[in-house]
Design a protein around this motif. Structure first.
Motif, mmCIF file in Angstrom:
data_model
loop_
_atom_site.group_PDB
_atom_site.id
_atom_site.type_symbol
_atom_site.label_atom_id
_atom_site.label_comp_id
_atom_site.label_asym_id
_atom_site.label_seq_id
_atom_site.Cartn_x
_atom_site.Cartn_y
_atom_site.Cartn_z
ATOM 1 N N PRO A 103 9.167 -22.209 25.730
ATOM 2 C CA PRO A 103 9.370 -20.751 25.758
ATOM 3 C C PRO A 103 10.646 -20.343 26.505
ATOM 4 O O PRO A 103 11.297 -19.372 26.126
ATOM 5 C CB PRO A 103 8.123 -20.215 26.472
ATOM 6 N N VAL A 104 10.996 -21.089 27.557
ATOM 7 C CA VAL A 104 12.249 -20.781 28.263
ATOM 8 C C VAL A 104 13.428 -20.972 27.324
ATOM 9 O O VAL A 104 14.327 -20.133 27.266
ATOM 10 C CB VAL A 104 12.402 -21.643 29.546
ATOM 11 N N LEU A 105 13.427 -22.057 26.559
ATOM 12 C CA LEU A 105 14.511 -22.303 25.602
ATOM 13 C C LEU A 105 14.618 -21.163 24.593
ATOM 14 O O LEU A 105 15.716 -20.669 24.313
ATOM 15 C CB LEU A 105 14.300 -23.635 24.880
ATOM 16 N N ILE A 106 13.491 -20.737 24.068
ATOM 17 C CA ILE A 106 13.503 -19.643 23.091
ATOM 18 C C ILE A 106 14.021 -18.362 23.742
ATOM 19 O O ILE A 106 14.889 -17.678 23.196
ATOM 20 C CB ILE A 106 12.092 -19.437 22.496
ATOM 21 N N TYR A 107 13.520 -18.047 24.914
ATOM 22 C CA TYR A 107 13.913 -16.822 25.612
ATOM 23 C C TYR A 107 15.399 -16.834 25.963
ATOM 24 O O TYR A 107 16.095 -15.830 25.761
ATOM 25 C CB TYR A 107 13.054 -16.657 26.870
ATOM 26 N N ILE A 108 15.881 -17.953 26.461
ATOM 27 C CA ILE A 108 17.298 -18.053 26.826
ATOM 28 C C ILE A 108 18.169 -17.910 25.582
ATOM 29 O O ILE A 108 19.196 -17.224 25.600
ATOM 30 C CB ILE A 108 17.606 -19.409 27.532
ATOM 31 N N SER A 109 17.768 -18.558 24.496
ATOM 32 C CA SER A 109 18.593 -18.606 23.281
ATOM 33 C C SER A 109 18.691 -17.268 22.561
ATOM 34 O O SER A 109 19.737 -16.955 21.992
ATOM 35 C CB SER A 109 18.018 -19.633 22.299
ATOM 36 N N ILE A 110 17.631 -16.512 22.562
ATOM 37 C CA ILE A 110 17.620 -15.242 21.829
ATOM 38 C C ILE A 110 18.650 -14.297 22.429
ATOM 39 O O ILE A 110 18.729 -14.107 23.631
ATOM 40 C CB ILE A 110 16.213 -14.617 21.838
ATOM 41 N N ILE A 169 17.126 -8.382 32.102
ATOM 42 C CA ILE A 169 16.935 -9.508 31.185
ATOM 43 C C ILE A 169 17.929 -10.618 31.508
ATOM 44 O O ILE A 169 17.557 -11.796 31.567
ATOM 45 C CB ILE A 169 17.053 -9.048 29.717
ATOM 46 N N ARG A 170 19.164 -10.249 31.743
ATOM 47 C CA ARG A 170 20.174 -11.257 32.087
ATOM 48 C C ARG A 170 19.797 -11.990 33.373
ATOM 49 O O ARG A 170 19.879 -13.211 33.453
ATOM 50 C CB ARG A 170 21.555 -10.615 32.244
ATOM 51 N N ILE A 171 19.390 -11.236 34.370
ATOM 52 C CA ILE A 171 18.991 -11.845 35.648
ATOM 53 C C ILE A 171 17.781 -12.758 35.444
ATOM 54 O O ILE A 171 17.717 -13.851 36.004
ATOM 55 C CB ILE A 171 18.704 -10.753 36.707
ATOM 56 N N SER A 172 16.842 -12.329 34.618
ATOM 57 C CA SER A 172 15.649 -13.151 34.382
ATOM 58 C C SER A 172 16.015 -14.460 33.682
ATOM 59 O O SER A 172 15.455 -15.511 33.998
ATOM 60 C CB SER A 172 14.601 -12.375 33.577
ATOM 61 N N LYS A 173 16.959 -14.422 32.761
ATOM 62 C CA LYS A 173 17.386 -15.646 32.069
ATOM 63 C C LYS A 173 18.074 -16.600 33.042
ATOM 64 O O LYS A 173 17.793 -17.808 33.042
ATOM 65 C CB LYS A 173 18.302 -15.305 30.886
ATOM 66 N N ALA A 174 18.955 -16.062 33.857
ATOM 67 C CA ALA A 174 19.643 -16.910 34.836
ATOM 68 C C ALA A 174 18.647 -17.470 35.857
ATOM 69 O O ALA A 174 18.740 -18.642 36.252
ATOM 70 C CB ALA A 174 20.737 -16.100 35.541
ATOM 71 N N THR A 175 17.677 -16.662 36.255
ATOM 72 C CA THR A 175 16.678 -17.105 37.236
ATOM 73 C C THR A 175 15.772 -18.180 36.659
ATOM 74 O O THR A 175 15.443 -19.158 37.343
ATOM 75 C CB THR A 175 15.857 -15.907 37.743
ATOM 76 N N LEU A 176 15.364 -18.049 35.414
ATOM 77 C CA LEU A 176 14.562 -19.099 34.782
ATOM 78 C C LEU A 176 15.335 -20.418 34.740
ATOM 79 O O LEU A 176 14.754 -21.491 34.943
ATOM 80 C CB LEU A 176 14.133 -18.680 33.373
ATOM 81 N N MET A 177 16.624 -20.336 34.497
ATOM 82 C CA MET A 177 17.430 -21.557 34.510
ATOM 83 C C MET A 177 17.538 -22.116 35.924
ATOM 84 O O MET A 177 17.579 -23.336 36.107
ATOM 85 C CB MET A 177 18.821 -21.305 33.920
ATOM 86 N N LEU A 178 17.539 -21.250 36.912
ATOM 87 C CA LEU A 178 17.512 -21.711 38.300
ATOM 88 C C LEU A 178 16.207 -22.471 38.578
ATOM 89 O O LEU A 178 16.222 -23.527 39.215
ATOM 90 C CB LEU A 178 17.657 -20.521 39.253
ATOM 91 N N PHE A 179 15.099 -21.965 38.043
ATOM 92 C CA PHE A 179 13.815 -22.661 38.192
ATOM 93 C C PHE A 179 13.863 -24.035 37.528
ATOM 94 O O PHE A 179 13.361 -25.024 38.071
ATOM 95 C CB PHE A 179 12.669 -21.851 37.582
ATOM 96 N N MET A 180 14.456 -24.108 36.341
ATOM 97 C CA MET A 180 14.563 -25.389 35.626
ATOM 98 C C MET A 180 15.445 -26.366 36.412
ATOM 99 O O MET A 180 15.146 -27.560 36.474
ATOM 100 C CB MET A 180 15.130 -25.185 34.213
ATOM 101 N N THR A 181 16.508 -25.863 36.993
ATOM 102 C CA THR A 181 17.386 -26.705 37.810
ATOM 103 C C THR A 181 16.622 -27.239 39.018
ATOM 104 O O THR A 181 16.718 -28.429 39.347
ATOM 105 C CB THR A 181 18.627 -25.913 38.264
ATOM 106 N N PHE A 182 15.865 -26.377 39.664
ATOM 107 C CA PHE A 182 15.065 -26.790 40.818
ATOM 108 C C PHE A 182 14.062 -27.872 40.409
ATOM 109 O O PHE A 182 13.907 -28.882 41.099
ATOM 110 C CB PHE A 182 14.353 -25.572 41.419
ATOM 111 N N PHE A 183 13.408 -27.683 39.275
ATOM 112 C CA PHE A 183 12.481 -28.685 38.750
ATOM 113 C C PHE A 183 13.202 -30.018 38.540
ATOM 114 O O PHE A 183 12.730 -31.075 38.951
ATOM 115 C CB PHE A 183 11.866 -28.182 37.433
ATOM 116 N N GLY A 184 14.367 -29.969 37.906
ATOM 117 C CA GLY A 184 15.145 -31.183 37.666
ATOM 118 C C GLY A 184 15.568 -31.866 38.956
ATOM 119 O O GLY A 184 15.516 -33.094 39.064
ATOM 120 N N LEU A 185 15.973 -31.082 39.943
ATOM 121 C CA LEU A 185 16.359 -31.666 41.232
ATOM 122 C C LEU A 185 15.183 -32.371 41.895
ATOM 123 O O LEU A 185 15.349 -33.462 42.457
ATOM 124 C CB LEU A 185 16.935 -30.590 42.156
ATOM 125 N N LEU A 186 13.994 -31.774 41.821
ATOM 126 C CA LEU A 186 12.805 -32.418 42.394
ATOM 127 C C LEU A 186 12.452 -33.704 41.646
ATOM 128 O O LEU A 186 12.111 -34.717 42.269
ATOM 129 C CB LEU A 186 11.616 -31.461 42.375
#
Length: 169
Positions: free
Chosen positions: A158-165, A10-27
């Motif tokens: 959903p990412v925000l909710i998942y990360i926050s919980i 779960i921890r890895i999945s949360k960090a990885t989703l944030m990596l996806f968001m960072t990649f989106f922001g960089l693009l």
């Protein structure tokens, strides 16, 4: 692989989703700087309401000044840089605290949450609420971010909710 617990997953999945968001922001940021004129033209048409059906009731809402268009576009670019920066810092902190206590990992989420909230402001408040409700962006057949912004929000919320919980033990 057998040493990988559900908590760690779960921890890895949360960090990885944030990596996806960072990649989106960089693009997004790359496109804003590398192709400034295309995105500027899109925003200028939305703000000037020149491709929406003429309705005198709404005409006063149009912003036709190119200077105002550039300033608003630079405000959006600044917000997107902030969103990306906070997501990047949040991603770093989440990966850094993967093996720390649950409390420390949960506290490491704050930058990620701030970045996600900025992105919700951009794509929901600015594009969905202001763009559609004020500038009637959804009425334009060609210059319309409605569906794209909705797709982005459909992922970010959903990412925000998942990360926050707090599910970590």
């Amino acid at each position: 692989m057998n040493d990988l617990s559900i908590d760690q997953t779960i921890r890895i999945s949360k960090a990885t989703l944030m990596l996806f968001m960072t990649f989106f922001g960089l693009l997004i940021n790359y496109n804003n700087f590398a192709d400034y004129s295309t995105n500027y033209e899109f925003l200028a048409h939305i703000l000037s309401m020149d491709t929406t059906p003429a309705n005198p009731k709404y005409a006063f809402r149009a912003i036709t000044s190119p200077i105002a268009h550039h300033r608003i576009y630079w405000l959006l670019i600044t917000l997107e840089v902030l969103f990306t920066s906070y997501c990047m810092i949040g991603t770093y902190h989440l990966f850094k605290t993967l093996n720390d206590s649950a409390k420390k990992f949960h506290e490491a989420k704050k930058f990620a949450i701030i970045g996600l909230m900025i992105s919700i402001f951009i794509y929901y408040v600015c594009f969905q609420v202001i763009g559609i409700e004020w500038f009637n962006m959804d009425k334009s057949p060609h210059w319309n971010y409605k569906d794209w912004a909705q797709y982005v929000i459909d992922f970010i919320l959903p990412v925000l909710i998942y990360i926050s919980i707090r599910t970590e033990r």
